[in-house]
Design a protein around this motif. Structure first.
Motif, PDB file in Angstrom:
ATOM      1  N   PRO A 161      27.744  15.261  56.125  1.00  0.00           N
ATOM      2  CA  PRO A 161      28.611  14.188  56.637  1.00  0.00           C
ATOM      3  C   PRO A 161      29.170  14.481  58.029  1.00  0.00           C
ATOM      4  CG  PRO A 161      29.114  14.636  54.332  1.00  0.00           C
ATOM      5  CD  PRO A 161      28.166  15.716  54.784  1.00  0.00           C
TER       6      PRO A 161
ATOM      7  N   ASP B  18      28.083  12.227  61.328  1.00  0.00           N
ATOM      8  CA  ASP B  18      29.097  11.531  62.117  1.00  0.00           C
ATOM      9  C   ASP B  18      29.122  11.983  63.572  1.00  0.00           C
ATOM     10  OD1 ASP B  18      30.035   9.872  60.175  1.00  0.00           O
ATOM     11  OD2 ASP B  18      31.773  11.084  59.644  1.00  0.00           O
TER      12      ASP B  18
ATOM     13  N   VAL C 210      29.737   4.846  44.644  1.00  0.00           N
ATOM     14  CA  VAL C 210      29.465   5.008  46.075  1.00  0.00           C
ATOM     15  C   VAL C 210      30.112   3.794  46.742  1.00  0.00           C
ATOM     16  CG1 VAL C 210      27.708   5.126  47.883  1.00  0.00           C
ATOM     17  CG2 VAL C 210      27.291   6.211  45.667  1.00  0.00           C
ATOM     18  N   LYS C 211      31.136   4.030  47.527  1.00  0.00           N
ATOM     19  CA  LYS C 211      31.935   2.938  48.087  1.00  0.00           C
ATOM     20  C   LYS C 211      31.110   2.036  48.994  1.00  0.00           C
ATOM     21  CE  LYS C 211      36.342   2.224  50.485  1.00  0.00           C
ATOM     22  NZ  LYS C 211      37.472   2.929  51.175  1.00  0.00           N
ATOM     23  N   THR C 212      30.178   2.633  49.757  1.00  0.00           N
ATOM     24  CA  THR C 212      29.308   1.854  50.644  1.00  0.00           C
ATOM     25  C   THR C 212      28.120   1.356  49.832  1.00  0.00           C
ATOM     26  OG1 THR C 212      28.342   3.966  51.312  1.00  0.00           O
ATOM     27  CG2 THR C 212      29.965   2.994  52.785  1.00  0.00           C
TER      28      THR C 212
ATOM     29  N   GLU D 212      29.151   6.554  52.237  1.00  0.00           N
ATOM     30  CA  GLU D 212      30.142   7.394  51.564  1.00  0.00           C
ATOM     31  C   GLU D 212      29.452   8.251  50.506  1.00  0.00           C
ATOM     32  OE1 GLU D 212      33.556   7.530  51.748  1.00  0.00           O
ATOM     33  OE2 GLU D 212      33.987   5.926  53.187  1.00  0.00           O
TER      34      GLU D 212
ATOM     35  N   SER E 273      31.963   9.328  44.491  1.00  0.00           N
ATOM     36  CA  SER E 273      33.189   9.959  43.993  1.00  0.00           C
ATOM     37  C   SER E 273      32.917  10.759  42.731  1.00  0.00           C
ATOM     38  CB  SER E 273      34.251   8.894  43.715  1.00  0.00           C
ATOM     39  OG  SER E 273      33.778   7.957  42.754  1.00  0.00           O
TER      40      SER E 273
END
Length: 773
Positions: free
Chosen positions: A48, A52, A495-497, A506, A509
């Motif tokens: 990650p 980024d 997975v939020k995305t 993301e 979780s």
């Protein structure tokens, strides 16, 4: 005087400076306290950061790569540097010899990476993580989402009496690691409202409330779940997210935005979900139903899925430009909706973050490039333009027989756009910068190697693509759909995305839970209703949504699921709740879309002036009271009442709706003719029952809010009714009750009706009414 002014300016400066220093100290103090994991994971800790801060210049995109350095692939990262063969970006076990660590930690801004001009900066914690990772050997791992999911053993938990099914072991284990405790189970009334809205999109009936409340058995809740899963409204509710994904609309889009008749495909989706067609068949039929051996009419109708995209009817366009855009749309839908990756980023160049080349994008594109269609077929006009070739005409005999799930209300010609390939395959080329008129190298149908190479045994067509999607070694398909369904019931995915499982997405979780569900779903025949039942019968789902201060402080986003989610229901279901609770709802399933109340002049102010949708002609009678999902969607002017509550305008594939909170939403609930009309109709029915006022208000509260009011709430509402009854003038009351087309009941006293109508409208305006909690 000036001395005094300077004094206060000085004090202000000192206060601001002190505050700034205080913030700085607090921030750095927190950073210093952040602990490094015992074992640094490339997937969850390092990638990650690199994605980024580094991959834009040192990632998969060869055209944007700086200094010949590639950090997303191990063999490239460990090579001698192109600009300095004596140095290496990474040296396992030796941070001080690794140029990556030296450049991110140097105080020299001329050498530091990322460059100052990029406005990117690594935190001290991120630098420490990279240092420790290098010390531990700088081990690379395949991106978690591209590894085949594995079904791990259920974790051991201390609170062993809490789990209801396997989901809860994973959730509780994570909570116990974080020192959390799950919330108690929600009370029966709130739990019933939650599950009824989630499974049918409708509030529970009074009869169901009484049934559940009076059933003391341990199986009471499961019996309610089974009953709701059998309700035909289940198919309508679950279809809504699929309509967003499939970009279903009732117009072609673009400037003229003519009418189209794709609604029989929508009828099929509802039918397929209600009969619980396995997900692998559900998708295969939609991708390639026309290519199946001895394809049925139903299977061919299902392929309307990939003809829902925008289509131009404007003269003067370049046909090939638009044909390419249609193929691109299908390719992007496949990536985002079914694979959960941002393939569209590779249309013009190699993906900057994920290991997808531009060539691989056009290999996927090739599966859809031989559809027998044109960029422009006909300009806006009569019924022959309602569907574009290839198309399927549905006869009245078929509606009476093999396609009886289609709700066809008249005998007019009914045509639907479906899939169908040319006899001779079109050649596919990589398009330079994605331009339709700039072909370069020819490519054959294929799939991204980083996900799963295409099996040569599969046919190189859409049917082979569907087989690839459901290959047991495909790491994405099951994960992606399980995550989408989880989002439907918990508000956000594991997975939020939801549409991006790639490097920039993301991290999950609960990765072990996601993989367990994915494998379990596949092992049980891709059974959607079974998956849904697993989710809603879990102890995790049944928790109270009450926020405890310690949870709110430690986990404000509820990542660890120590309480039930609390959020506003979708736009269409707000309409459904209002119509259902008032008794107005037209429960017929399927059929053409309808045009309910809408402010005048919206279409006329944004139209070319041609075609059936150039002016808004409102429907009447029972059509005014259809469910929200049947509201006609004109892409250039989507329904305002739904749009204000974040409904999709269906231009493109959408796998996750926004959740906004604006004053316009309150104005809709206060002034929308449908809400006011429903308030009048329910108030009328309550007045006709001849019960005491408090009983009327109690019943209205239960129908709308779905629970029994407290004594304080009931007293407040009763006093409000009495106050309105006294102050309302006859003319005001007459005007108030005249809203809407539903006939006024005879012999109902107008002032009493208007006063009770205002009480009912107040209930519709409660936040709790339109919130799932």
């Amino acid at each position: 005087m000036f001395r005094r002014l300077y004094f206060w300016i000085g004090c202000l400066f000192v206060a601001i400076t002190a505050g700034t220093l205080s913030c700085y100290t607090t921030t750095t103090g927190r950073a210093a306290e952040e602990k490094l994991p015992d074992e640094v994971s490339y997937n969850f800790d390092i990638r990650p950061i690199l994605s980024d801060k580094c991959f834009a210049c040192h990632g998969p995109d060869e055209n944007k790569r700086e200094a010949g350095l590639r950090l997303d692939v191990a063999e490239e990262a460990f090579k001698a540097l192109q600009e300095n063969p004596m140095a290496h970006a990474l040296v396992a076990g030796k941070p001080q010899l690794s140029e990556v660590f030296r450049r991110i930690s140097t105080p020299d801004t001329a050498l530091r990476m990322p460059p100052v001009a990029s406005n990117l900066k690594l935190t001290s914690h991120e630098i420490d993580l990279i240092e420790k990772w290098i010390k531990q050997g700088a081990k690379y791992e395949k991106h978690w989402a591209f590894e085949v999911p594995k079904k791990s053993a259920l974790p051991k938990v201390e609170k062993a009496d809490w789990p209801k099914n396997e989901i809860d072991y994973f959730v509780l284990h994570k909570q116990e690691q974080k020192g959390f405790e799950p919330s108690p189970e929600a009370d029966k009334e709130r739990l019933l409202k939650r599950v009824a809205l989630d499974l049918t999109g409708l509030p529970p009936s009074l009869e169901l409330m009484e049934q559940f409340r009076s059933d003391p058995s341990p199986q009471a809740y499961e019996k309610v779940v089974d009953q709701l899963l059998k309700n035909p409204a289940y198919g309508e509710k679950m279809a809504l997210y699929w309509l967003d994904l499939a970009r279903y609309a009732d117009s072609h889009g673009y400037q003229d935005d003519g009418y189209r008749t794709q609604w029989p495909w929508r009828d099929w989706v509802i039918h397929a979900l209600n009969k619980n067609l396995p997900y692998n068949q559900f998708v295969t039929w939609q991708l390639a139903g026309d290519l199946l051996p001895n394809a049925t009419r139903e299977q061919r109708l299902a392929t309307g899925f990939n003809r829902n995209h925008k289509i131009t009817e404007e003269g003067g366009v370049i046909p090939e430009e638009y044909r390419v855009s249609y193929v691109t749309d299908r390719t992007d839908l496949l990536g985002k909706g079914l694979m959960g990756v941002t393939m569209e980023c590779a249309r013009c160049h190699d993906h900057k973050y994920d290991p997808f080349s531009q060539k691989e994008y056009y290999q996927l594109y090739a599966f859809f490039n031989s559809v027998n269609e044109k960029g422009i077929e006909s300009v806006i006009g009569g019924p022959e333009t309602y569907a574009k070739n290839p198309l399927m005409e549905i006869s009245n005999e078929e509606v009476q027989g093999i396609l009886k799930f289609i709700n066809k209300p008249d005998t007019n010609r009914l045509i639907v756009s479906v899939m169908g390939d040319l006899d001779t395959l079109r050649k596919t080329y990589v398009l330079h910068r994605g331009e339709y008129d700039a072909p370069t190298d020819e490519v054959q149908p294929g799939t991204p190697k980083a996900i799963l190479p295409f099996n040569p045994k599969y046919p190189k067509n859409r049917l082979g693509l569907a087989q690839w999607l459901f290959d047991a070694r495909n790491p994405l398909t099951a994960r992606v759909v399980v995550n989408q369904v989880w989002q439907e019931f918990f508000g956000k995915g594991l997975v939020k995305t939801t549409g991006d499982f790639g490097m920039q997405g993301e991290l999950p979780s609960h990765p072990e839970l996601l993989d367990w569900l994915a494998v379990d779903f596949r092992e049980h025949g891709w059974d959607m209703k079974r998956l849904v039942k697993q989710l809603v019968t879990s102890a995790t789902y049944r928790q109270s949504a009450v926020m405890r201060p310690e949870h709110l402080a430690a986990d404000p986003d509820n990542v660890y699921l120590a309480r039930a989610p609390r959020y506003r229901i979708h736009a269409e279901f707000i309409r459904d709740l209002v119509l259902s609770s008032s008794g107005l709802l037209n429960r017929s399933i399927g059929g053409p879309s309808v045009k309910p109340y809408q402010p005048a002049g919206l279409w006329e102010g944004a139209t070319s002036g041609r075609g059936l949708l150039s002016t808004y002609v409102q429907d009447h009678g029972s059509a005014l009271y259809r469910r929200g999902m049947y509201t006609l969607i004109k892409r250039t002017v989507p329904p305002p009442g739904l749009g204000i509550f974040d409904a999709s305008n269906r231009d493109l594939c959408e796998v996750k709706r926004l959740k906004t909170n604006t004053p316009l939403q309150a104005l809709v609930m206060m002034n929308d003719p449908t809400v006011l009309e429903a308030s009048r109709v329910l108030a009328t029915r309550l007045l006709q029952e001849g019960t005491p006022t408090r009983d009327k208000i109690t019943k209205a509260f239960r129908l709308i809010v779905c629970r029994t009011p407290s004594e304080q709430e009931l007293t407040l509402l009763t006093n409000y009714y009495e106050k309105e009854l006294k102050k309302l003038e006859a003319s005001t009351a007459e005007k108030l009750v005249s809203v809407g087309e539903y006939p006024l009941a005879p012999k109902v006293e107008t002032r009493s009706l208007a006063a009770l109508m205002r009480v009912v409208n107040t209930l519709y305006n409660l936040e709790e009414t339109i919130t799932k909690s």
